[in-house]
Design a protein around this motif. Sequence first.
Motif, mmCIF file in Angstrom:
data_model
loop_
_atom_site.group_PDB
_atom_site.id
_atom_site.type_symbol
_atom_site.label_atom_id
_atom_site.label_comp_id
_atom_site.label_asym_id
_atom_site.label_seq_id
_atom_site.Cartn_x
_atom_site.Cartn_y
_atom_site.Cartn_z
ATOM 1 N N SER A 161 0.857 -1.338 -0.034
ATOM 2 C CA SER A 161 -0.027 0.054 0.092
ATOM 3 C C SER A 161 0.772 1.166 0.000
ATOM 4 N N GLY B 191 -4.579 -9.248 8.991
ATOM 5 C CA GLY B 191 -4.099 -8.065 8.233
ATOM 6 C C GLY B 191 -4.060 -6.914 9.456
ATOM 7 N N SER B 192 -4.737 -7.057 10.466
ATOM 8 C CA SER B 192 -4.166 -6.190 11.604
ATOM 9 C C SER B 192 -4.760 -7.161 12.705
ATOM 10 N N ALA B 193 -4.440 -6.598 13.797
ATOM 11 C CA ALA B 193 -4.626 -7.522 15.103
ATOM 12 C C ALA B 193 -6.243 -7.647 15.441
ATOM 13 N N HIS C 146 -6.921 -16.740 13.928
ATOM 14 C CA HIS C 146 -6.095 -15.288 13.674
ATOM 15 C C HIS C 146 -4.721 -15.491 12.966
ATOM 16 N N CYS C 147 -4.554 -14.954 12.057
ATOM 17 C CA CYS C 147 -3.519 -15.228 11.179
ATOM 18 C C CYS C 147 -2.802 -13.889 10.835
ATOM 19 N N GLY D 55 0.163 -12.051 8.326
ATOM 20 C CA GLY D 55 0.917 -11.887 7.031
ATOM 21 C C GLY D 55 0.976 -10.675 6.391
ATOM 22 N N MET D 56 1.503 -10.678 5.192
ATOM 23 C CA MET D 56 1.600 -9.405 4.604
ATOM 24 C C MET D 56 1.927 -9.459 3.139
ATOM 25 N N THR D 57 1.649 -8.588 2.453
ATOM 26 C CA THR D 57 1.763 -8.903 0.890
ATOM 27 C C THR D 57 2.999 -9.396 0.511
ATOM 28 N N GLN E 205 -0.691 -13.743 17.469
ATOM 29 C CA GLN E 205 -0.672 -13.873 15.888
ATOM 30 C C GLN E 205 -0.411 -15.247 15.584
ATOM 31 N N ASP F 240 7.731 -5.579 11.530
ATOM 32 C CA ASP F 240 6.833 -5.862 12.450
ATOM 33 C C ASP F 240 7.844 -6.031 13.716
ATOM 34 N N ARG G 239 4.174 -2.347 15.007
ATOM 35 C CA ARG G 239 4.739 -1.640 13.599
ATOM 36 C C ARG G 239 6.125 -1.022 14.086
ATOM 37 N N LYS H 31 -7.157 -0.853 6.705
ATOM 38 C CA LYS H 31 -6.633 -0.503 8.078
ATOM 39 C C LYS H 31 -6.587 1.016 8.385
#
Length: 550
Positions: A187, A304-306, A325-326, A328-330, A360, A417, A432, A523
């Motif tokens: 993003s 994607g966020s907590a 709850h997972c 990850g990121m792009t 997480q 992170d 972050r 987000k």
Amino acid sequence: MFGLMMDRPLLLSSLLEHAEQQYSDVEIVSRETHGDLFRYTYRDLARRARQLANALAALGMASGSRVATLAWNNHRHLEAYFAVSGSGAVLHTCNPRLHAEQLAYILNHAEDDIVLFDSTFLPLVEAVAPMCPGIRAFVLMTDEAHMPAQSKLQGLLCYETLLATQGDAFTWPEFDERTASSLCFTSGTTGNPKGVLYSHRSTMLHSFALTMPDTLSLSVRDCVLPVVPMFHVNAWGIPYAAPMNGCKLVLPGPRLDGASLFELMEAEGVTCSAGVPTIWLGLAQFMESQGLKPSTMRRSVVGGSAMPQSLIRDFAEKFDVEVRHCWGMTETSPLGTQGVPLAKHAALDAEQQYALRSKQGRAVFGVQLKVVDIDGNALPRDGKSAGELMVRGPWIVSEYFKGEKPALRDGWFPTGDIATIDADGTMQITDRVKDVIKSGGEWISSIDLENAAIAHPALAMAAVIGVKHPKWDERPVLCAVKKPGHEIDEAALLEFLGGKVAKWWLPDQVIFVDSLPMGATGKIQKMDLRQKYADILCGDAVTSNVSTSP
Ligand code: ADP
């Protein structure tokens, strides 16, 4: 000595062929942009993907060409996923919530030849087109009846007309499994967006991982609804994992509000779903206000966020839905971890289980994690030592598309992170790198504070930012959105937080707002909040909740 097994390439077209043969009459239901529901089967999907492959080849798409999409989660977008990548070209999914200039930047950077888009985005594409002279064809993903009377786009093509002119005979080519399949830009909250170029191999391996019992646990008996957009990180891989496993697939189009999602889930018998926490918050609020509970939906992958612990508890206790709850990121395709508790945790009480689930989670097989200090030394797995999270694996980025700088450090990808990892391998994001609050030389986790605040029943959303402070360098400020019909003031909220976090962590100010700025991937845009409230603690009368050095 090499093994003597077949070296068949892992290609995305094989998913389509598999679904066509094994699950030919399993349904795909898609919300069209103009609102109607469209339904067909994997057999129809495979046939139309071959027609589209022929149509795109006629428009000049060749191996390695880039084809952009600006589209909702719908059946035409799914056809493009397979037609483009299956042909050996690269599907560049674009986020339509980007500004026109940013979108023009990524279209030009990717050197896209063809753009396929939904009618919602016609004004955006018309605005961007003059800045992108390299694009040779614009295709509106609709039928003749819904084509605009006129458009600023020269020679605008109609998707259904293009398909109608093509036969469905097409043989998917075979090529090296490391060939690029799709492209997604981060993003770009700092600097220009960076392109992550997935391969057939990485995407196939990721689909196997997504399918496993502790992640989405997909079966032929499932009906899956990806709320996560197909325009960002391939809807977390669901468009591939669903045909791999023969799941009924429900694509929600543009309607992502709680009421529409609930109605679709009930009507189609959805059993599992995936989305960011804000989507689940909207759904939970809707169900609560109407006294509803899903009748078939049993589990959801959230990331994607907590995901706040309070929302995990609400879904379990009020709605009978298990939240997985997972993280990850792009850059990680995106699946990195999953948070299902271990067998030894079965004896823990409910609240302890929710606390575990709000972390997480552990690395899924294929992904390796470690946390390092600022010198790059690995930190102990003690659940306490926080450092930058590093990740490695066959579906993790190795280089950015046309990247100037290497993406990796010593062969590992630095995620940006900050996290801890415990002896069970359970990872917990504490912040972050760019969001952590540095107060008097110590770190305050904005995420921990947000989780503590959001547990208050009167709050719908919370964002904590670090704001410049004359004495302590930075101090936390909490921006909070109240639930409709609920009241709470700053003193009461601080008192509530006082029982949950160290005194020196308490926000110096609470700002109640009607809404929080949301970014293109759903987000909270903390950067906007940081800019808006940059000087709020630099006035004359500034006091702080830190009475002694932290
Ligand atoms: P971008 O486009 O900004 O890269 P991504 O969708 O790739 O957006 O976001 C990745 C980031 O989102 C992660 O680095 C992490 O900070 C955050 N994130 C993802 N999943 C979680 C989670 N379950 N809990 C907390 N933060 C998460």
